[in-house]
Write an enzyme that holds these catalytic residues in place. Sequence first.
Site, mmCIF file in Angstrom:
data_model
loop_
_atom_site.group_PDB
_atom_site.id
_atom_site.type_symbol
_atom_site.label_atom_id
_atom_site.label_comp_id
_atom_site.label_asym_id
_atom_site.label_seq_id
_atom_site.Cartn_x
_atom_site.Cartn_y
_atom_site.Cartn_z
ATOM 1 N N CYS A 1 -15.036 -1.432 -5.545
ATOM 2 C CA CYS A 1 -16.339 -1.408 -4.886
ATOM 3 C C CYS A 1 -17.168 -0.298 -5.533
ATOM 4 C CB CYS A 1 -16.214 -1.219 -3.379
ATOM 5 S SG CYS A 1 -15.231 0.207 -2.869
ATOM 6 N N ASP B 1 0.858 -1.187 0.000
ATOM 7 C CA ASP B 1 0.000 0.000 0.000
ATOM 8 C C ASP B 1 0.891 1.233 0.000
ATOM 9 O OD1 ASP B 1 -3.138 0.329 0.407
ATOM 10 O OD2 ASP B 1 -2.153 2.071 1.291
ATOM 11 N N ASP C 1 -7.084 -4.326 -5.630
ATOM 12 C CA ASP C 1 -8.346 -3.788 -5.119
ATOM 13 C C ASP C 1 -8.222 -2.274 -5.214
ATOM 14 O OD1 ASP C 1 -10.760 -3.398 -3.898
ATOM 15 O OD2 ASP C 1 -10.061 -3.864 -1.884
#
Length: 436
Positions: free
Chosen positions: A368, A269, A315
């Site tokens: 998402c 990340d 993601d």
Amino acid sequence: MTPAARLAAVAELIQAIEETPRRPADATANDFFRARRFIGGGDRRVVADTLWAIIRQRIRLDWHLRHAGAAPSARLLLAAHLALAEGRTLPAIEEVFAGGRFALEPLDAKERRTVAALTGKPLRDPAMPEDVALNIPGWALPLFRERFGAALEREAAAMERAAPLDLRANLLRTTRDAAAIALAGEGVATAPMPFSPWGLRAEGRRPVTGTEAFKAGLIEVQDEGSQLIALLTDAQPGMRVADYCAGAAGKTLAIAAVMQNKGRITACDTSATRLEGAVKRLRRAGVDNAERHLLAPGDKWTKRRAGSFDRVLVDAPCTGSGTWRRNPDARLRTQASDLAELTQLQSEILGRAAELVRPGGRLVYATCSLFSAENEGQMDRFLERHPDFEPLPLATLWPALRPGAEAPGEGPWLATSPARHGTDGFFAAVLVRRPA
């Protein structure tokens, strides 16, 4: 706290959120309650529930206030909610604004006229334009219509409802059935999820993070759609896996469990804070095959490890439009300009992450979001630029992952939605790198 004091706290919290409009409302609310530990659990739930009810209906409340000739303020948003959503009369609302030490100051003459104009009206007024009636920002309405077509109103209604409490049984410490029994022993009733083999849906809104089952690492809080992203990686024990946008490592935890702590998973990340926050979760879950890597400008890590991973999960950062029922303030914070910036960022991240995939390995891209520009459109553009990758259709992959279960998506990709699947809106595409 008295009822009036609770509502005064709601107004104070709305004001705090208004002062930091780009900050997630839950972060502001957490700070608010942390600074006021004298507010008990019952009072806190009432304040929070009222706050989120107002935020969920903010688009409609703003419309009503504008039509009454008033600008939204914390006080008027609360009063409008009491009149339109709770159906309170003007005298009953004035009791809330009674003044004194723990109540809001009385309505002034202009506020009183505004509230009087709203009492007795329906929250969803027939005169509302379509975007307001559906509780969708105007700029996003065409994107939702593109996604849902004739099912738009049904999906919009589902996005207004509060999300359920979804849990994932941690297979490193328990089974789904055993986790359900442990939770039941603590008064938390659950039912198995229809799609995720690890998922449990809790009844009600119990604070499960205080249960012994959670403290012992038997369960994690994770939406079923998010669990399915981890499932689609089809990671096996002994593999090398990269979770390229790991955040606080929710999917890393799920993937490590199915890998049975064998092999290696790297949580990457750009935020050191998020990666540091993952440490406690990994330890509680009993994960010992995971490492963390901070992606920094000028970092050579991706280039040095090119072609060395069996699975790479991206993601990607996105608008989060699929999570608006869970994060209702996001529909207010997100703008059309954010979508344009995010699609460019997603493309750049995909290009870098693809370098990590070995020939024969898989790249899993997920968001998402419910917007095609971030999903199908992103895949079309990526495959055009990267002919060494090809899709692995959901219909081919799903039967081995969930024998006998309906696939959550009709096309080549996974695509979930609140109304149809009872999950947040997730998208996932699985791509295979052709052997050299």
